[in-house]
Design a protein around this motif. Structure first.
Motif, PDB file in Angstrom:
ATOM      1  N   ARG A 138       0.811  -1.209   0.000  1.00 12.55           N
ATOM      2  CA  ARG A 138       0.000   0.000   0.000  1.00 12.55           C
ATOM      3  C   ARG A 138       0.846   1.263   0.000  1.00 12.55           C
ATOM      4  NH1 ARG A 138      -2.284  -1.344   5.182  1.00 12.55           N
ATOM      5  NH2 ARG A 138      -1.155  -3.254   5.002  1.00 12.55           N
ATOM      6  N   GLY A 139       2.157   1.149  -0.047  1.00  8.42           N
ATOM      7  CA  GLY A 139       3.016   2.323  -0.057  1.00  8.42           C
ATOM      8  C   GLY A 139       3.976   2.312   1.110  1.00  8.42           C
ATOM      9  N   PRO A 140       4.717   3.409   1.299  1.00  5.47           N
ATOM     10  CA  PRO A 140       5.687   3.450   2.400  1.00  5.47           C
ATOM     11  C   PRO A 140       4.992   3.438   3.756  1.00  5.47           C
ATOM     12  CG  PRO A 140       5.574   5.561   1.298  1.00  5.47           C
ATOM     13  CD  PRO A 140       4.725   4.613   0.507  1.00  5.47           C
ATOM     14  N   ARG A 141       5.688   2.866   4.729  1.00 10.43           N
ATOM     15  CA  ARG A 141       5.158   2.798   6.089  1.00 10.43           C
ATOM     16  C   ARG A 141       5.135   4.192   6.693  1.00 10.43           C
ATOM     17  NH1 ARG A 141       8.022  -1.618   9.515  1.00 10.43           N
ATOM     18  NH2 ARG A 141       6.710  -2.911   8.240  1.00 10.43           N
ATOM     19  N   PRO A 142       4.043   4.557   7.375  1.00  8.54           N
ATOM     20  CA  PRO A 142       3.983   5.895   7.975  1.00  8.54           C
ATOM     21  C   PRO A 142       5.011   6.057   9.087  1.00  8.54           C
ATOM     22  CG  PRO A 142       2.043   4.613   8.600  1.00  8.54           C
ATOM     23  CD  PRO A 142       2.836   3.793   7.625  1.00  8.54           C
ATOM     24  N   LYS A 143       5.448   7.297   9.292  1.00  6.18           N
ATOM     25  CA  LYS A 143       6.437   7.596  10.317  1.00  6.18           C
ATOM     26  C   LYS A 143       5.829   7.401  11.701  1.00  6.18           C
ATOM     27  CE  LYS A 143       9.456  11.270  11.902  1.00  6.18           C
ATOM     28  NZ  LYS A 143       9.845  12.658  11.726  1.00  6.18           N
ATOM     29  N   SER A 185       2.846   8.587  20.163  1.00  6.35           N
ATOM     30  CA  SER A 185       1.963   7.442  19.959  1.00  6.35           C
ATOM     31  C   SER A 185       2.039   6.492  21.152  1.00  6.35           C
ATOM     32  CB  SER A 185       2.366   6.688  18.694  1.00  6.35           C
ATOM     33  OG  SER A 185       1.617   5.504  18.579  1.00  6.35           O
ATOM     34  N   PRO A 186       0.907   5.941  21.577  1.00  8.25           N
ATOM     35  CA  PRO A 186       0.919   4.976  22.678  1.00  8.25           C
ATOM     36  C   PRO A 186       1.383   3.589  22.229  1.00  8.25           C
ATOM     37  CG  PRO A 186      -1.312   5.285  21.920  1.00  8.25           C
ATOM     38  CD  PRO A 186      -0.452   6.260  21.157  1.00  8.25           C
ATOM     39  N   PHE A 187       1.538   3.384  20.937  1.00  7.88           N
ATOM     40  CA  PHE A 187       1.936   2.092  20.392  1.00  7.88           C
ATOM     41  C   PHE A 187       3.432   2.062  20.129  1.00  7.88           C
ATOM     42  CE2 PHE A 187      -2.407   2.991  18.995  1.00  7.88           C
ATOM     43  CZ  PHE A 187      -3.073   1.930  19.603  1.00  7.88           C
ATOM     44  N   LYS A 188       4.008   0.876  20.242  1.00  9.24           N
ATOM     45  CA  LYS A 188       5.435   0.714  19.948  1.00  9.24           C
ATOM     46  C   LYS A 188       5.636   0.749  18.436  1.00  9.24           C
ATOM     47  CE  LYS A 188       6.477  -2.005  24.022  1.00  9.24           C
ATOM     48  NZ  LYS A 188       7.023  -3.248  24.538  1.00  9.24           N
ATOM     49  N   PRO A 189       6.812   1.220  17.987  1.00 13.16           N
ATOM     50  CA  PRO A 189       7.070   1.229  16.544  1.00 13.16           C
ATOM     51  C   PRO A 189       7.196  -0.201  16.025  1.00 13.16           C
ATOM     52  CG  PRO A 189       9.029   1.873  17.745  1.00 13.16           C
ATOM     53  CD  PRO A 189       7.916   1.771  18.746  1.00 13.16           C
ATOM     54  N   ALA A 190       6.853  -0.385  14.764  1.00 15.93           N
ATOM     55  CA  ALA A 190       6.955  -1.706  14.137  1.00 15.93           C
ATOM     56  C   ALA A 190       8.426  -2.117  14.062  1.00 15.93           C
ATOM     57  CB  ALA A 190       6.354  -1.664  12.747  1.00 15.93           C
ATOM     58  N   VAL A 191       8.679  -3.362  14.324  1.00 14.82           N
ATOM     59  CA  VAL A 191      10.041  -3.888  14.300  1.00 14.82           C
ATOM     60  C   VAL A 191      10.401  -4.271  12.865  1.00 14.82           C
ATOM     61  CG1 VAL A 191      11.552  -5.702  15.159  1.00 14.82           C
ATOM     62  CG2 VAL A 191       9.783  -4.743  16.641  1.00 14.82           C
TER      63      VAL A 191
END
Length: 73
Positions: A5-10, A15-21
């Motif tokens: 779907r395109g580049p991963r959002p920054k 954000s309360p969520f951890k960044p994607a590994v």
């Protein structure tokens, strides 16, 4: 890294969520002994920028990164 779907959002620091590994891509060299979850034991016979070719005795298989089922011995 891009997704279908395109580049991963920054990731925002608020954000309360951890960044994607990001997946760790292993580096293989010609002659490395490896094991594959489906094909078994093999030896790397060719390496290029897009895949590795592994000789499993009965057949040679070209495997693309991130090599999810391929492990060093």
């Amino acid at each position: 890294m891009t997704t279908p779907r395109g580049p991963r959002p920054k990731h925002l620091s608020s954000s309360p969520f951890k960044p994607a590994v990001e997946p760790v891509v292993e580096v293989f060299e010609v002659g490395d002994r490896v094991t594959h979850d489906l094909y078994g034991l093999g030896q790397v016979s060719h390496v290029d920028s897009h895949a590795v070719t592994v000789d499993f005795g009965s057949k040679a298989v070209r495997i693309t990164p991130p090599y999810p089922k391929l492990h060093h011995l």
